[in-house]
Design a protein around this motif. Structure first.
Motif, short mmCIF file in Angstrom:
data_model
loop_
_atom_site.label_atom_id
_atom_site.label_comp_id
_atom_site.label_asym_id
_atom_site.label_seq_id
_atom_site.Cartn_x
_atom_site.Cartn_y
_atom_site.Cartn_z
N ALA A 249 31.86 -2.47 11.06
CA ALA A 249 32.26 -3.84 11.39
C ALA A 249 31.06 -4.73 11.70
O ALA A 249 30.98 -5.88 11.26
N GLY A 250 30.11 -4.22 12.48
CA GLY A 250 28.96 -5.03 12.86
C GLY A 250 28.15 -5.48 11.66
O GLY A 250 27.76 -6.65 11.54
N THR A 251 27.89 -4.55 10.75
CA THR A 251 27.13 -4.87 9.54
C THR A 251 27.87 -5.90 8.70
O THR A 251 27.28 -6.86 8.19
N VAL A 252 29.18 -5.70 8.54
CA VAL A 252 29.97 -6.62 7.73
C VAL A 252 29.99 -8.02 8.34
O VAL A 252 29.83 -9.03 7.63
N LEU A 253 30.16 -8.10 9.64
CA LEU A 253 30.22 -9.41 10.30
C LEU A 253 28.88 -10.14 10.20
O LEU A 253 28.85 -11.37 9.99
N ARG A 254 27.77 -9.41 10.33
CA ARG A 254 26.47 -10.06 10.17
C ARG A 254 26.30 -10.59 8.74
O ARG A 254 25.81 -11.70 8.54
N ALA A 255 26.71 -9.78 7.78
CA ALA A 255 26.61 -10.21 6.38
C ALA A 255 27.48 -11.43 6.12
O ALA A 255 27.07 -12.37 5.42
N LEU A 256 28.70 -11.43 6.68
CA LEU A 256 29.59 -12.58 6.49
C LEU A 256 29.03 -13.83 7.15
O LEU A 256 29.23 -14.95 6.64
N GLY A 257 28.33 -13.66 8.27
CA GLY A 257 27.68 -14.81 8.89
C GLY A 257 26.63 -15.43 7.98
O GLY A 257 26.54 -16.66 7.85
N VAL A 258 25.83 -14.59 7.34
CA VAL A 258 24.84 -15.09 6.39
C VAL A 258 25.54 -15.76 5.21
O VAL A 258 25.12 -16.83 4.75
N THR A 259 26.61 -15.14 4.74
CA THR A 259 27.37 -15.71 3.62
C THR A 259 27.87 -17.10 3.97
O THR A 259 27.78 -18.04 3.15
N ALA A 260 28.42 -17.25 5.17
CA ALA A 260 28.97 -18.54 5.58
C ALA A 260 27.89 -19.61 5.64
O ALA A 260 28.10 -20.75 5.20
N VAL A 261 26.70 -19.25 6.14
CA VAL A 261 25.60 -20.23 6.23
C VAL A 261 25.14 -20.63 4.83
O VAL A 261 24.97 -21.82 4.53
N VAL A 262 24.91 -19.65 3.97
CA VAL A 262 24.40 -19.93 2.63
C VAL A 262 25.43 -20.72 1.81
O VAL A 262 25.11 -21.76 1.22
N ALA A 263 26.68 -20.22 1.77
CA ALA A 263 27.71 -20.92 1.00
C ALA A 263 27.98 -22.30 1.58
O ALA A 263 28.18 -23.27 0.84
N GLY A 264 27.99 -22.40 2.91
CA GLY A 264 28.22 -23.69 3.55
C GLY A 264 27.16 -24.71 3.19
O GLY A 264 27.46 -25.88 2.94
N ALA A 265 25.89 -24.27 3.16
CA ALA A 265 24.80 -25.18 2.81
C ALA A 265 24.90 -25.62 1.36
O ALA A 265 24.73 -26.81 1.04
N LEU A 266 25.16 -24.67 0.46
CA LEU A 266 25.22 -25.00 -0.96
C LEU A 266 26.44 -25.83 -1.31
O LEU A 266 26.41 -26.63 -2.26
N LEU A 267 27.52 -25.64 -0.56
CA LEU A 267 28.77 -26.32 -0.89
C LEU A 267 29.06 -27.51 0.02
O LEU A 267 30.15 -28.10 -0.06
N ALA A 268 28.11 -27.89 0.86
CA ALA A 268 28.37 -28.98 1.82
C ALA A 268 28.81 -30.25 1.11
O ALA A 268 29.83 -30.86 1.47
N TYR A 269 28.07 -30.66 0.09
CA TYR A 269 28.43 -31.91 -0.60
C TYR A 269 29.71 -31.77 -1.43
O TYR A 269 30.61 -32.62 -1.30
N PRO A 270 29.83 -30.73 -2.28
CA PRO A 270 31.09 -30.63 -3.03
C PRO A 270 32.32 -30.48 -2.14
O PRO A 270 33.39 -31.00 -2.46
N LEU A 271 32.18 -29.79 -0.99
CA LEU A 271 33.32 -29.68 -0.08
C LEU A 271 33.65 -31.02 0.56
O LEU A 271 34.83 -31.37 0.74
N TYR A 272 32.61 -31.76 0.91
CA TYR A 272 32.86 -33.11 1.44
C TYR A 272 33.60 -33.95 0.40
O TYR A 272 34.58 -34.63 0.71
N MET A 273 33.11 -33.91 -0.83
CA MET A 273 33.75 -34.69 -1.88
C MET A 273 35.18 -34.24 -2.11
O MET A 273 36.08 -35.05 -2.31
N HIS A 274 35.40 -32.92 -2.05
CA HIS A 274 36.73 -32.37 -2.30
C HIS A 274 37.73 -32.84 -1.26
O HIS A 274 38.86 -33.20 -1.59
#
Length: 623
Positions: A249-274
């Motif tokens: 669980a710990g490893t998965v949660l850390r990985a998901l945290g990184v995923t959220a930061v990376v995806a959130g940064a890359l998708l910030a503008y398209p998500l705002y537009m959406h």
């Protein structure tokens, strides 16, 4: 979280990709499956390949035109540095929020060279073909790595997932939904998140992957994420693997945290537009109670299948593009029997995985039925769980019947698992024969037929040769007659082809897209609808084209036309020699010409079109 194990009592998933190497040369199996998948995909799309420039999908020519427009816009975006998530080239003067539509931005960029040199028509059929073949191959690789050892079992399961009735149905126009490879690729990376010491790398990879897939198939990615969450929670709560899940669980949660930061940064503008950009909307413009799966559809055969050749096809779908299940009774029975047989022979850790897979299938099966039970085209007063979800964010923009596409993946897994049982000869001889016969009897009726096609109007020389530039100011507004809609999409195609060639560009009113019920600025959330809100003048031409109705025009109609043309800032209207409708629909060109002449006076003959100039300050004729 895999059912592939070196030994029957092995743990559910190795911490790294360390499966024992298969015997022989695995690339031979990979190549055989890849070539088979590509051949089958070309067979399904062969009607388009025979003449990509003149043939269109008769069951959904509007969506094909929309995706061809997006591919042309990709070339325009790269050449002009325009916003990939918003365009003012359609729906003048308001524009279109492409982030709230299916922008397929990754595809439009990757295929921009092909689009520029060969045309959006070639890029479209190429992507459609590769989507189907790639989906089957990706599922094959996924099943071979995580689920079964046999190339035959993985290949059969992968082929089913890539060419199941639901995906053949969506091959009628949808470059987003035929991208079925998104699910196995994303799930593969999700399963790798538990690898010790690699949480940063795996989280980064998944974040970039989600950002890319969002622009190709946002709704499909949402379903994949939902299915992954249900699977992981169900699997982790199972007794035999609970300690293992807790340790990871710990490893998965850390990985998901990184995923959220990376995806959130890359998708910030398209998500705002959406969600908050200009011309955004709530819902989709489609009725969720209508676009829900009929329970009986699961027992029926699709319209493009061998069974349909013998009169066994069904009409229980809203249209031929939305036959998301249609598995037929034999396959449903095979899946039930397969689940029982595999369950009985599974060790506890394998049962934990199988239980999670079946729970995912059951949840999506029920959700695909929508807010109310539908049986044989009748809606029954029986509420279903989707009624509680229909108004929640994301769910309010989904069509319930498409949730059945997740069931395709579950059925493909069960098919691979039962085939592995046959390969391992773990069944009794009689049962072995019966199951083999059942697989043939279940799959043969739903073997796909090629998608239907029809002739569509060629691009007029007036557009192809650039003659239009003599009649329109720089970036000016021009429209083909009738105005561009999903069932009269020619005008949008002409714009797509012009964008793909580069150089000067024109804008058009209307178009086929999803937009707000009432045009407005950002911050005002309207209900979604298909296309622009119709005005009196564009409706005159649409009605004439669809029904052959020629209205008796008055000076009030001409005054309204003057106001509408000023609103759009239209400079020129033109009528080609041919106009195209969907599903072999006959459009009444003569009625359109009569309406335009009565409204605007005699046209000019320019190249191969009739032209009506609408100059600023010059009103439509009065009679």
């Amino acid at each position: 979280m895999s059912v592939v194990t070196p030994a029957p009592a092995a743990s559910a998933d190795p911490p790294a990709e360390s499966s024992p190497p298969p015997r022989g040369r695995p690339w031979r199996g990979h190549l055989a499956v890849a070539l088979t998948a590509l051949a089958l995909a070309v067979y399904v799309t062969n009607g388009l390949w025979r003449d990509p420039y003149r043939h269109g999908l008769s069951d959904n020519i509007g969506d094909q035109a929309f995706f061809e427009w997006l591919l042309g816009y990709g070339v325009y975006t790269l050449g002009h540095g325009s916003d990939p998530f918003f365009s003012d080239l359609l729906n003048v003067p308001w524009g279109v929020n492409l982030a709230a539509n299916t922008s397929i931005s990754v595809y439009t960029v990757l295929f921009a060279p092909l689009t520029h040199f060969a045309g959006p028509q070639i890029s479209y059929v190429t992507i459609l073909t590769l989507n189907l073949a790639g989906s089957a191959f990706a599922w094959y690789l996924f099943m071979r790595r995580w689920l079964v050892r046999s190339p035959l079992a993985a290949g059969l399961g992968g082929m089913f997932c890539g060419f199941a009735p639901g995906f053949i149905s969506h091959a009628n126009g949808h470059l987003n939904w035929t991208a079925g490879w998104v699910a196995p690729v994303v799930i593969w990376q999700v399963l790798r998140l538990r690898q010790p010491g690699r949480w940063l790398r795996n989280g980064l990879i998944l974040g970039v992957m989600l950002a890319g897939c969002f622009t190709i198939a946002a709704e499909g990615l949402f379903y994949t994420a939902l299915a992954s969450g249900i699977f992981i929670v169900t699997w982790a709560l199972a007794g035999p693997v609970r300690a293992e899940a807790k340790a990871a669980a710990g490893t998965v949660l850390r990985a998901l945290g990184v995923t959220a930061v990376v995806a959130g940064a890359l998708l910030a503008y398209p998500l705002y537009m959406h969600f908050a950009g200009p011309q955004t909307f709530s819902g989709t413009g489609f009725n969720q109670r209508y676009f829900a799966e009929d329970v009986a559809a699961y027992l029926s055969f699709p319209s493009r299948s061998l069974a349909a050749l013998f009169g066994l096809g069904s009409t229980l779908a809203p249209n031929r593009t939305e036959e998301s299940s249609f598995f037929g009774v034999p396959l449903i029975l095979l899946m039930v029997v397969s689940a029982v047989l595999v369950w009985r022979r599974a060790v506890p850790v394998r049962r934990a995985t199988l239980r999670a897979i079946l729970v995912v299938g059951g949840v999506f099966l029920v959700l695909s039925w929508g807010p109310r039970v539908n049986w044989m085209d009748d809606e029954l007063p029986i509420p279903l769980p989707y009624a509680a979800l229909a108004h929640l964010p994301l769910f309010d923009s989904a069509l319930p019947l498409r949730l059945a596409l997740v069931v395709v993946g579950v059925f493909g897994i069960l098919l691979a698992l039962i085939t592995q049982e046959l390969v391992d000869r773990r069944l009794s001889p009689n049962l072995q024969t019966a199951v083999t016969a059942a697989i043939v009897a279940a799959l043969l009726p739903i073997f796909p037929l090629p998608v239907r096609h029809q002739e569509r109007a060629p691009e007029p020389d007036f557009i192809a040769n650039g003659t239009w530039q003599r009649y329109v100011s720089d970036n000016g507004v021009i429209s083909a007659l009738p105005f561009a809609l999903n069932v009269t999409a020619d005008g949008q195609r002409w714009q797509a082809y012009t964008m793909a060639r580069g150089g000067p560009q024109f804008r058009i009113p209307d178009g086929y897209f999803l937009g707000p019920m009432i045009n407005g600025e950002a911050g005002r959330k309207e209900i979604g609808r298909i296309g622009a809100p119709p005005g009196p003048t564009d409706w005159l031409f649409t009605r004439a084209a669809l029904y052959g109705y020629v209205a008796q025009l008055s000076n009030a109609d001409r005054e309204q036309a003057r106001l509408d043309f000023a609103y759009w800032n239209v400079e020129v209207l033109f009528l080609p020699e041919q106009i195209t409708g969907s599903d072999h629909m006959t459009l009444f060109r003569d009625a359109v010409e009569t309406t335009a002449t009565d409204l605007l006076g005699p046209p000019e003959k320019v190249d191969d079109v009739l032209v009506w100039r609408i100059r600023p300050g010059v009103d439509p004729i009065e009679r």
